[in-house]
Design a protein around this motif. Structure first.
Motif, mmCIF file in Angstrom:
data_model
loop_
_atom_site.group_PDB
_atom_site.id
_atom_site.type_symbol
_atom_site.label_atom_id
_atom_site.label_comp_id
_atom_site.label_asym_id
_atom_site.label_seq_id
_atom_site.Cartn_x
_atom_site.Cartn_y
_atom_site.Cartn_z
ATOM 1 N N ILE A 8 79.793 0.698 0.859
ATOM 2 C CA ILE A 8 78.657 1.347 1.502
ATOM 3 C C ILE A 8 79.168 1.995 2.778
ATOM 4 O O ILE A 8 79.760 1.323 3.621
ATOM 5 N N ALA A 9 78.952 3.298 2.887
ATOM 6 C CA ALA A 9 79.382 4.077 4.059
ATOM 7 C C ALA A 9 80.867 3.870 4.339
ATOM 8 O O ALA A 9 81.271 3.713 5.485
ATOM 9 N N GLY A 10 81.657 3.828 3.276
ATOM 10 C CA GLY A 10 83.106 3.714 3.427
ATOM 11 C C GLY A 10 83.610 2.311 3.699
ATOM 12 O O GLY A 10 84.809 2.100 3.826
ATOM 13 N N LYS A 11 82.737 1.344 3.774
ATOM 14 C CA LYS A 11 83.143 -0.037 4.032
ATOM 15 C C LYS A 11 82.914 -0.861 2.770
ATOM 16 O O LYS A 11 81.911 -0.705 2.079
ATOM 17 N N THR A 12 83.859 -1.755 2.499
ATOM 18 C CA THR A 12 83.777 -2.583 1.300
ATOM 19 C C THR A 12 83.178 -3.940 1.643
ATOM 20 O O THR A 12 83.539 -4.554 2.644
ATOM 21 N N TYR A 13 82.273 -4.375 0.776
ATOM 22 C CA TYR A 13 81.605 -5.662 0.974
ATOM 23 C C TYR A 13 81.690 -6.459 -0.327
ATOM 24 O O TYR A 13 81.506 -5.916 -1.406
ATOM 25 N N ARG A 14 81.960 -7.729 -0.191
ATOM 26 C CA ARG A 14 81.969 -8.633 -1.347
ATOM 27 C C ARG A 14 80.671 -9.433 -1.289
ATOM 28 O O ARG A 14 80.351 -10.048 -0.281
ATOM 29 N N ASP A 33 74.108 3.610 -0.386
ATOM 30 C CA ASP A 33 75.228 4.434 0.070
ATOM 31 C C ASP A 33 74.867 5.918 -0.033
ATOM 32 O O ASP A 33 75.145 6.698 0.882
ATOM 33 N N GLY A 34 74.227 6.291 -1.142
ATOM 34 C CA GLY A 34 73.804 7.681 -1.317
ATOM 35 C C GLY A 34 72.799 8.109 -0.265
ATOM 36 O O GLY A 34 72.848 9.235 0.238
ATOM 37 N N LYS A 35 71.891 7.221 0.078
ATOM 38 C CA LYS A 35 70.883 7.539 1.094
ATOM 39 C C LYS A 35 71.546 7.731 2.460
ATOM 40 O O LYS A 35 71.188 8.630 3.216
ATOM 41 N N ILE A 36 72.549 6.892 2.757
ATOM 42 C CA ILE A 36 73.280 7.047 4.026
ATOM 43 C C ILE A 36 73.991 8.398 4.056
ATOM 44 O O ILE A 36 73.952 9.111 5.067
ATOM 45 N N GLY A 44 74.095 14.665 10.621
ATOM 46 C CA GLY A 44 75.456 14.632 11.157
ATOM 47 C C GLY A 44 75.846 13.218 11.565
ATOM 48 O O GLY A 44 75.223 12.236 11.182
ATOM 49 N N GLU A 45 76.882 13.122 12.362
ATOM 50 C CA GLU A 45 77.378 11.819 12.831
ATOM 51 C C GLU A 45 76.543 11.369 14.027
ATOM 52 O O GLU A 45 76.724 11.845 15.140
ATOM 53 N N ILE A 46 75.613 10.474 13.771
ATOM 54 C CA ILE A 46 74.735 9.991 14.846
ATOM 55 C C ILE A 46 74.931 8.499 15.082
ATOM 56 O O ILE A 46 74.126 7.864 15.742
ATOM 57 N N GLY A 47 75.963 7.965 14.511
ATOM 58 C CA GLY A 47 76.252 6.541 14.668
ATOM 59 C C GLY A 47 75.900 5.781 13.394
ATOM 60 O O GLY A 47 74.859 6.014 12.790
ATOM 61 N N ASP A 48 76.827 4.874 13.017
ATOM 62 C CA ASP A 48 76.640 4.123 11.771
ATOM 63 C C ASP A 48 75.360 3.302 11.760
ATOM 64 O O ASP A 48 74.622 3.315 10.771
ATOM 65 N N MET A 49 75.097 2.592 12.831
ATOM 66 C CA MET A 49 73.917 1.725 12.859
ATOM 67 C C MET A 49 72.648 2.553 12.683
ATOM 68 O O MET A 49 71.757 2.196 11.916
ATOM 69 N N ARG A 50 72.582 3.660 13.380
ATOM 70 C CA ARG A 50 71.403 4.513 13.294
ATOM 71 C C ARG A 50 71.249 5.072 11.879
ATOM 72 O O ARG A 50 70.137 5.120 11.333
ATOM 73 N N LEU A 51 72.347 5.501 11.267
ATOM 74 C CA LEU A 51 72.304 5.992 9.887
ATOM 75 C C LEU A 51 71.819 4.900 8.930
ATOM 76 O O LEU A 51 71.005 5.159 8.041
ATOM 77 N N HIS A 52 72.324 3.677 9.117
ATOM 78 C CA HIS A 52 71.908 2.565 8.261
ATOM 79 C C HIS A 52 70.414 2.287 8.413
ATOM 80 O O HIS A 52 69.709 2.072 7.411
ATOM 81 N N VAL A 53 69.944 2.283 9.662
ATOM 82 C CA VAL A 53 68.521 2.018 9.904
ATOM 83 C C VAL A 53 67.667 3.126 9.299
ATOM 84 O O VAL A 53 66.661 2.858 8.621
#
Length: 126
Positions: A8-14, A33-36, A44-53
Motif C-alpha cells: 500500500i502506497a509503496g510500503k509492504t505489510y504482512r 492502494d488505488g484510492k491513495i 500531488g504530494e501532500i504527505g503520506d498521512m494526509r493521503l491515507h486519511v
C-alpha cells in the motif's frame, strides 16, 4: 492463521487473515492502494498521512453512499413484495368469485335440465 503480504502506497505489510480470506484481503488492499494513488494524482504530494486519511474518508463516503442506496432498494423491494402479496390475494379472491359463479351457473343448468327432462314430450308427427 494464513498471512498475506500486501503493498500500500509503496510500503509492504504482512497481515494475518481468516482461512480462505487471502484473496479478499489482497483485493481490499489493492482498492485502498488505488484510492491513495488516485488522491496522489489529484492533489500531488501532500504527505503520506494526509493521503491515507483522504483515501480512507473517500472509501468511507463510498460505503455510506452504497448503504444508503441499498436501504432504498431494500425498501422498494419490500414495497414490491407487499404489492405482489396484495395482488395475489386479489387474484385468489377473484378466483373464488369465479368458482362460486361457475358452481351457481352449473346448479342452474342442472335444474333447467331436470325440469326439461320432466316435461312430457310432444308426440312426433312423423
Amino acid at each position: 492463521m494464513p498471512q498475506v503480504t500486501v503493498t500500500i502506497a509503496g510500503k509492504t505489510y504482512r497481515m494475518a487473515c481468516g482461512e480462505g480470506e487471502e484473496a479478499h484481503l489482497e483485493g481490499l488492499a489493492a482498492l485502498y492502494d488505488g484510492k491513495i494513488e488516485e488522491m496522489r494524482g489529484a492533489f500531488g504530494e501532500i504527505g503520506d498521512m494526509r493521503l491515507h486519511v483522504m483515501a480512507a474518508i473517500s472509501i468511507g463516503d463510498d460505503l455510506v453512499d452504497v448503504r444508503r442506496r441499498l436501504g432504498r432498494v431494500e425498501a422498494e423491494l419490500a414495497e414490491l413484495k407487499e404489492l405482489l402479496l396484495a395482488g395475489d390475494e386479489r387474484g385468489q379472491f377473484q378466483e373464488r368469485r369465479l368458482t362460486d359463479a361457475a358452481l351457481k351457473a352449473a346448479e342452474r343448468l342442472e335444474r333447467v335440465a331436470r325440469s326439461l327432462s320432466m316435461q312430457p314430450h310432444a308426440p312426433s308427427t312423423d
